[in-house]
Enzyme design. Structure first.
Site, PDB file in Angstrom:
ATOM      1  N   GLY A  80       0.824  -1.215   0.000  1.00  0.00           N
ATOM      2  CA  GLY A  80       0.000   0.000   0.000  1.00  0.00           C
ATOM      3  C   GLY A  80       0.852   1.256   0.000  1.00  0.00           C
ATOM      4  O   GLY A  80       1.962   1.275   0.529  1.00  0.00           O
ATOM      5  N   THR A 202       4.854   1.521   5.900  1.00  0.00           N
ATOM      6  CA  THR A 202       3.428   1.228   6.051  1.00  0.00           C
ATOM      7  C   THR A 202       2.784   2.253   6.956  1.00  0.00           C
ATOM      8  O   THR A 202       3.302   2.536   8.052  1.00  0.00           O
ATOM      9  CB  THR A 202       3.075  -0.191   6.567  1.00  0.00           C
ATOM     10  OG1 THR A 202       1.650  -0.259   6.705  1.00  0.00           O
ATOM     11  CG2 THR A 202       3.717  -0.569   7.890  1.00  0.00           C
ATOM     12  N   ILE A 203       1.683   2.805   6.489  1.00  0.00           N
ATOM     13  CA  ILE A 203       0.957   3.769   7.336  1.00  0.00           C
ATOM     14  C   ILE A 203       0.458   3.065   8.583  1.00  0.00           C
ATOM     15  O   ILE A 203       0.198   3.700   9.590  1.00  0.00           O
ATOM     16  CB  ILE A 203      -0.233   4.413   6.582  1.00  0.00           C
ATOM     17  CG1 ILE A 203      -1.256   3.357   6.150  1.00  0.00           C
ATOM     18  CG2 ILE A 203       0.238   5.249   5.416  1.00  0.00           C
ATOM     19  CD1 ILE A 203      -2.633   3.927   5.868  1.00  0.00           C
ATOM     20  N   ASP A 204       0.311   1.719   8.528  1.00  0.00           N
ATOM     21  CA  ASP A 204      -0.280   0.979   9.649  1.00  0.00           C
ATOM     22  C   ASP A 204       0.563   1.064  10.928  1.00  0.00           C
ATOM     23  O   ASP A 204       0.059   0.795  12.016  1.00  0.00           O
ATOM     24  CB  ASP A 204      -0.462  -0.500   9.279  1.00  0.00           C
ATOM     25  CG  ASP A 204      -1.526  -0.703   8.219  1.00  0.00           C
ATOM     26  OD1 ASP A 204      -2.072   0.304   7.732  1.00  0.00           O
ATOM     27  OD2 ASP A 204      -1.807  -1.858   7.861  1.00  0.00           O
ATOM     28  N   TYR A 242     -25.380  14.610  15.656  1.00  0.00           N
ATOM     29  CA  TYR A 242     -24.933  13.340  15.073  1.00  0.00           C
ATOM     30  C   TYR A 242     -23.881  12.655  15.946  1.00  0.00           C
ATOM     31  O   TYR A 242     -23.017  13.313  16.517  1.00  0.00           O
ATOM     32  CB  TYR A 242     -24.279  13.551  13.708  1.00  0.00           C
ATOM     33  CG  TYR A 242     -25.220  13.991  12.610  1.00  0.00           C
ATOM     34  CD1 TYR A 242     -26.353  13.242  12.290  1.00  0.00           C
ATOM     35  CD2 TYR A 242     -24.952  15.152  11.894  1.00  0.00           C
ATOM     36  CE1 TYR A 242     -27.193  13.655  11.265  1.00  0.00           C
ATOM     37  CE2 TYR A 242     -25.801  15.574  10.868  1.00  0.00           C
ATOM     38  CZ  TYR A 242     -26.915  14.813  10.567  1.00  0.00           C
ATOM     39  OH  TYR A 242     -27.748  15.221   9.560  1.00  0.00           O
ATOM     40  N   MET A 249      -8.012   3.319   8.851  1.00  0.00           N
ATOM     41  CA  MET A 249      -7.200   2.248   8.280  1.00  0.00           C
ATOM     42  C   MET A 249      -6.207   1.664   9.283  1.00  0.00           C
ATOM     43  O   MET A 249      -5.936   2.255  10.316  1.00  0.00           O
ATOM     44  CB  MET A 249      -6.437   2.771   7.068  1.00  0.00           C
ATOM     45  CG  MET A 249      -6.851   2.075   5.816  1.00  0.00           C
ATOM     46  SD  MET A 249      -5.829   2.524   4.450  1.00  0.00           S
ATOM     47  CE  MET A 249      -6.856   1.894   3.129  1.00  0.00           C
ATOM     48  N   GLY A 250      -5.664   0.555   8.886  1.00  0.00           N
ATOM     49  CA  GLY A 250      -4.746  -0.215   9.707  1.00  0.00           C
ATOM     50  C   GLY A 250      -5.271  -1.630   9.664  1.00  0.00           C
ATOM     51  O   GLY A 250      -6.205  -1.961  10.388  1.00  0.00           O
ATOM     52  N   ARG A 251      -4.693  -2.444   8.748  1.00  0.00           N
ATOM     53  CA  ARG A 251      -5.290  -3.746   8.467  1.00  0.00           C
ATOM     54  C   ARG A 251      -5.431  -4.604   9.705  1.00  0.00           C
ATOM     55  O   ARG A 251      -6.429  -5.282   9.897  1.00  0.00           O
ATOM     56  CB  ARG A 251      -4.466  -4.493   7.420  1.00  0.00           C
ATOM     57  CG  ARG A 251      -5.069  -5.866   7.115  1.00  0.00           C
ATOM     58  CD  ARG A 251      -4.197  -6.740   6.276  1.00  0.00           C
ATOM     59  NE  ARG A 251      -3.906  -6.139   5.011  1.00  0.00           N
ATOM     60  CZ  ARG A 251      -2.702  -5.825   4.599  1.00  0.00           C
ATOM     61  NH1 ARG A 251      -1.678  -6.031   5.385  1.00  0.00           N
ATOM     62  NH2 ARG A 251      -2.497  -5.302   3.437  1.00  0.00           N
ATOM     63  N   GLU A 310      -9.868  -0.338  11.570  1.00  0.00           N
ATOM     64  CA  GLU A 310     -10.238  -1.166  10.419  1.00  0.00           C
ATOM     65  C   GLU A 310     -10.126  -2.664  10.708  1.00  0.00           C
ATOM     66  O   GLU A 310     -10.948  -3.466  10.279  1.00  0.00           O
ATOM     67  CB  GLU A 310      -9.288  -0.780   9.269  1.00  0.00           C
ATOM     68  CG  GLU A 310      -9.491  -1.482   7.981  1.00  0.00           C
ATOM     69  CD  GLU A 310      -8.414  -1.089   6.966  1.00  0.00           C
ATOM     70  OE1 GLU A 310      -8.754  -0.436   5.996  1.00  0.00           O
ATOM     71  OE2 GLU A 310      -7.227  -1.443   7.157  1.00  0.00           O
ATOM     72  N   TYR A 423      -7.687   5.731   2.405  1.00  0.00           N
ATOM     73  CA  TYR A 423      -6.976   6.111   1.185  1.00  0.00           C
ATOM     74  C   TYR A 423      -6.669   7.616   1.175  1.00  0.00           C
ATOM     75  O   TYR A 423      -5.716   8.050   0.539  1.00  0.00           O
ATOM     76  CB  TYR A 423      -7.791   5.687  -0.049  1.00  0.00           C
ATOM     77  CG  TYR A 423      -7.983   4.179  -0.065  1.00  0.00           C
ATOM     78  CD1 TYR A 423      -6.965   3.342  -0.518  1.00  0.00           C
ATOM     79  CD2 TYR A 423      -9.133   3.598   0.456  1.00  0.00           C
ATOM     80  CE1 TYR A 423      -7.108   1.963  -0.475  1.00  0.00           C
ATOM     81  CE2 TYR A 423      -9.284   2.218   0.502  1.00  0.00           C
ATOM     82  CZ  TYR A 423      -8.267   1.406   0.039  1.00  0.00           C
ATOM     83  OH  TYR A 423      -8.390   0.046   0.093  1.00  0.00           O
ATOM     84  N   ARG A 426      -2.993   8.181   2.487  1.00  0.00           N
ATOM     85  CA  ARG A 426      -1.824   7.371   2.110  1.00  0.00           C
ATOM     86  C   ARG A 426      -0.881   8.068   1.130  1.00  0.00           C
ATOM     87  O   ARG A 426       0.258   7.634   0.973  1.00  0.00           O
ATOM     88  CB  ARG A 426      -2.271   6.033   1.509  1.00  0.00           C
ATOM     89  CG  ARG A 426      -3.061   5.185   2.488  1.00  0.00           C
ATOM     90  CD  ARG A 426      -3.096   3.732   2.089  1.00  0.00           C
ATOM     91  NE  ARG A 426      -3.448   3.528   0.700  1.00  0.00           N
ATOM     92  CZ  ARG A 426      -3.570   2.322   0.149  1.00  0.00           C
ATOM     93  NH1 ARG A 426      -3.353   1.242   0.886  1.00  0.00           N
ATOM     94  NH2 ARG A 426      -3.896   2.182  -1.105  1.00  0.00           N
TER      95      ARG A 426
HETATM   96  P1  FBP Z   1       0.688  -1.988   3.612  1.00  0.00           P
HETATM   97  O1  FBP Z   1       0.739  -2.837   4.838  1.00  0.00           O
HETATM   98  O2  FBP Z   1       1.061  -2.697   2.383  1.00  0.00           O
HETATM   99  O3  FBP Z   1       1.468  -0.728   3.807  1.00  0.00           O
HETATM  100  O4  FBP Z   1      -0.820  -1.516   3.376  1.00  0.00           O
HETATM  101  C1  FBP Z   1      -1.545  -0.879   4.354  1.00  0.00           C
HETATM  102  C2  FBP Z   1      -2.972  -0.627   3.973  1.00  0.00           C
HETATM  103  O5  FBP Z   1      -3.153   0.748   3.692  1.00  0.00           O
HETATM  104  C3  FBP Z   1      -3.907  -1.091   5.089  1.00  0.00           C
HETATM  105  O6  FBP Z   1      -4.054  -0.091   6.057  1.00  0.00           O
HETATM  106  C4  FBP Z   1      -5.159  -1.408   4.328  1.00  0.00           C
HETATM  107  O7  FBP Z   1      -5.958  -2.372   4.971  1.00  0.00           O
HETATM  108  C5  FBP Z   1      -4.642  -1.961   3.037  1.00  0.00           C
HETATM  109  O8  FBP Z   1      -3.389  -1.368   2.824  1.00  0.00           O
HETATM  110  C6  FBP Z   1      -5.546  -1.683   1.868  1.00  0.00           C
HETATM  111  O9  FBP Z   1      -5.060  -2.366   0.765  1.00  0.00           O
HETATM  112  P2  FBP Z   1      -5.343  -1.979  -0.740  1.00  0.00           P
HETATM  113  O10 FBP Z   1      -4.500  -0.773  -1.031  1.00  0.00           O
HETATM  114  O11 FBP Z   1      -4.875  -3.166  -1.488  1.00  0.00           O
HETATM  115  O12 FBP Z   1      -6.791  -1.681  -0.858  1.00  0.00           O
END
Ligand code: FBP
Length: 551
Positions: A80, A202-204, A242, A249-251, A310, A423, A426
Site C-alpha cells: 500500500g 506502512t501507514i499501519d 450526530y 485504516m490499519g489492516r 479497520e 486512502y 496514504r
Molecule cells: P501496507 O501494509 O502494504 O502498507 O498496506 C496498508 C494498507 O493501507 C492497510 O491499512 C489497508 O488495509 C490496506 O493497505 C488496503 O489495501 P489496498 O490498497 O490493497 O486496498
C-alpha cells in the site's frame, strides 16, 4: 511533468535532513554487534534462512567521504502507498551517487511484479528531482505480488543481470520485507551476487521494534486523519445532532486509531488489541459504545465521535476463529469458490463451517457475510478495508439503544454519520518528519549496499530527537521473523507489532478515555504545516513521544 501547485513548487525546494553518520556520504564506518536470532520459532526460521540467519546488527558512523566502485541498484515500491516513498528513492539515489557518481538507479514498475516481468526504467536526476518531497508512489507504481517461488527468484536474477544490477532495495511493509528476506536468502544460498536491502514502509505503523522505531508514512497519514477527525469533532459539537462513527485504516494493528485518539480526544476509540486481550464479544463492544451514548444523552449531548480500527473484526475472538476457518475453507476450495457469486459463497460457507462458527456467521448482517467471503490479498490477508465495520457497529448500537429505550435506561436521540478514512491519507505530501526520515532511510540503504550487506533492513533511530542526533545502521530481517498460518499453510513472516496494552501510548489513552467520553474535550490538530515555527512543523507522533518518554 504535469502542472504543479504553489505548495508543491515550494515544497520541492525542501532539503531533508540526514543523520550525522551519513553527512559525508554513504561510504560509512561499520560497527558490527553480536549475532542475532529470530523473535519466535527460532529453529524453523534458522533452517529456512540458512545463509542469512544470525547476521549482526550494524551501526554506522561517518566515513572519510571517499566512495567506492560504481553500483547499479534496482528499487521496488511494494504494498500500500505511504507518504514519503519518493523521498526514500531520492535518498537512495543521492546515496549511491555519493558512493560513486557513476552509480545508476533502476526502478522496477508496479511492485514486485516489475522485477519478475522485467518492467523497469532508469531513474535519472531529472526524474528524481521532479518527485522530491511529494506523496504517492506514482514515480514507479506499487503492487502486492508475493515473491516466494524459485521461478520468480530466477526471473528476478535474470532481470537484474540484464542491467548489471548488483543490489535491490525493497520498500515495503511486513509482507514485502518478508519477500526481501526470502529473495536475499535465495540469492546468497545460490551464490548469486545480488544484495537485497529493505526499507520499513506502512501507514499501519505495525512494522516496528527496538531498531525500527516507526514505519514511514504513519506520521503523515495519522496527521491527515487527525485533521479530519478534528474537523468532524468541531462539526459534531456545533450541530449537536450526530454521532460520527469513523473507521480508520490499519489492516491489523490499531496504532492509527490510537494515535488519532491521542491527537484528537474522541468520546470513544476501540482498540482491537484490548478487545482480543479482554476476549470481548461483538455484543460487549456494542454495549460499551451504547453505554457512552446513553451517558452523554443523559447529560444533554446527543452527539459524539467514535473511532473504529479497520482491523477490529479480526480481533473479536469469535470472529477471529470464524475468519481462520473461512481462510482455510476458501483456500482449500479456491477453484470452486471463485466460480460462485457472492450469495452462493455465503451459502457454501454456511454449509461447511463448524457449528460454533456457523452460529457467529449467521448472526452477522448479510453485507458483512459477503465481505468476509471476498478474495484474500496475495499474502492471504482478509481485505478489511472492504468490510464496513463502522456501518455495522452504528447499526448494532442503534438496535441496542432501542432496546434500552424500551427498558427505560435510555432516553435520547441517536442519528449517525459513518466515515472511512484510509486512502485519503496514504498519498499526502510527507510531513517534515516523514520527508527527513524517508530520505534518511533511502540514503542509509545505500550505505548498507556500500557496506556489502544483504538481508538487512535500513534502520534510523533516536528519531524523537533532532536529525543531528539520529543513529543510522541496519538490522537483519530474519531477526523479526516467526511462523504464521497464511493461505492454509505455515509460512515464515515478519511478526506484526501490535499495540502493547502495557505500553505508554495505550496507558495514556486508558487513563484519559473516561473523561473524553463524558466531556466534549475534542482537540483540533489542524492540517500538516510544512512552513513555519518548528513547534508546529517538526512534530513527532504522540505514540513515538510517549514510547520514548520512559513513562
Ligand atoms: P501496507 O501494509 O502494504 O502498507 O498496506 C496498508 C494498507 O493501507 C492497510 O491499512 C489497508 O488495509 C490496506 O493497505 C488496503 O489495501 P489496498 O490498497 O490493497 O486496498
Amino acid at each position: 511533468m504535469a502542472q504543479i501547485s504553489p505548495l508543491q513548487k515550494a515544497r520541492a525546494a525542501y532539503a531533508p535532513k540526514l543523520p550525522p553518520a551519513l553527512a559525508k556520504g554513504a561510504a560509512v564506518r561499520v560497527e558490527e554487534g553480536a549475532p542475532t536470532t529470530a523473535v519466535a520459532d527460532v529453529e524453523k526460521i534458522r533452517s529456512i534462512f540458512q545463509s542469512t540467519f544470525g547476521s549482526p546488527v550494524v551501526t554506522f558512523s561517518a566515513g572519510d567521504g571517499k566512495g567506492g566502485k560504481a553500483v547499479n541498484v534496482g528499487v521496488i515500491l511494494s504494498g500500500g502507498q505511504a507518504p514519503g516513498g519518493h523521498n526514500v528513492i531520492a535518498g537512495l539515489f543521492d546515496g549511491i551517487k555519493s558512493l560513486n557518481p557513476a552509480s545508476r538507479l533502476f526502478g522496477f514498475l508496479k511492485g514486485p511484479d516489475g522485477l519478475v516481468k522485467g518492467e523497469v526504467m532508469e531513474l535519472t536526476s531529472d526524474i528524481i528531482d521532479a518527485y522530491r518531497n511529494t506523496g504517492g508512489f506514482d514515480m514507479i507504481g506499487s503492487g502486492r505480488t508475493k515473491l516466494e517461488t524459485d521461478e520468480q527468484f530466477e526471473a528476478a536474477r535474470a532481470n537484474c543481470e540484464k542491467l548489471n544490477i548488483s543490489a535491490l532495495t525493497i520498500i515495503g511493509g511486513d509482507d514485502s520485507n518478508t519477500n526481501a528476506c526470502m529473495l536475499a536468502e535465495y540469492f546468497k544460498s545460490h551464490n548469486i551476487p545480488i544484495q537485497v536491502v529493505g526499507c520499513p514502509k506502512t501507514i499501519d505503523g505495525d512494522l516496528k521494534n527496538e531498531w525500527i522505531e516507526a514505519s514511514f508514512g504513519f506520521d503523515t497519514a495519522c496527521r491527515v486523519y487527525s485533521e479530519l477527525i478534528g474537523n468532524i469533532g468541531r462539526d459534531a459539537n456545533s450541530a449537536k445532532k450526530y454521532w460520527h462513527f469513523i473507521k480508520l485504516m490499519g489492516r491489523s494493528a490499531s496504532h492509527i486509531a490510537l494515535e488519532c485518539a491521542l491527537q484528537t480526544q474522541p468520546n470513544v476509540a476501540i482498540i482491537s488489541e484490548e478487545v482480543a486481550a479482554k476476549k470481548m464479544t461483538l455484543g460487549a463492544i456494542v454495549d460499551q459504545i451504547a453505554g457512552v451514548v446513553a451517558a452523554r444523552a443523559k447529560a444533554g449531548m446527543n452527539f459524539g465521535v467514535a473511532l473504529i480500527p479497520e482491523g477490529l473484526i479480526e480481533f473479536v475472538p469469535e470472529i477471529k476463529v470464524l475468519i481462520a476457518e473461512l481462510n482455510d475453507l476458501l483456500a482449500a476450495n479456491a477453484e470452486a469458490v471463485n466460480a460462485m457469486d457472492k450469495a452462493a459463497k455465503v451459502e457454501f460457507a454456511l454449509s461447511k463451517l463448524s457449528a460454533e462458527s456457523r452460529a457467529v456467521f449467521a448472526m452477522l448482517p448479510n453485507g458483512i457475510q459477503m465481505q468476509l467471503c471476498n478474495d484474500r490479498d496475495p499474502h492471504g490477508n482478509v481485505q478489511v478495508s472492504l468490510i464496513e465495520t463502522e456501518k455495522m457497529l452504528a447499526e448494532m448500537v442503534g438496535t441496542r439503544l432501542k432496546a434500552m429505550k424500551a427498558e427505560g435506561t435510555y432516553n435520547g436521540k441517536f442519528s449517525t454519520q459513518v466515515h472511512f478514512f484510509g486512502y485519503e491519507g496514504r498519498c499526502a505530501a510527507p510531513s517534515n518528519f516523514d520527508a527527513d526520515y524517508c530520505y534518511s532511510l533511502g540514503f542509509n540503504a545505500a550505505a548498507l549496499i556500500g557496506a556489502g550487506k544483504t538481508g538487512y533492513m535500513s534502520s534510523v533511530r533516536n528519531t524523537v530527537k533532532p536529525a543531528s542526533e539520529w543513529i543510522a545502521g541496519g538490522i537483519p530481517i530474519t531477526m523479526m521473523m516467526n511462523i504464521e498460518r497464511r493461505h492454509g499453510h505455515d509460512k515464515p513472516v515478519i511478526r506484526k507489532a501490535l499495540v502493547e496494552l502495557d505500553g505508554a501510548p495505550f496507558r495514556y489513552f486508558a487513563a484519559h478515555r473516561e473523561a473524553w467520553a463524558q466531556e466534549t474535550a475534542y482537540v483540533y490538530p489542524g492540517p500538516i504545516q510544512y512552513f513555519g515555527p518548528s513547534e508546529v512543523c517538526d512534530l513527532v507522533t504522540k505514540t513515538l513521544e510517549l514510547e520514548k518518554s520512559g513513562k
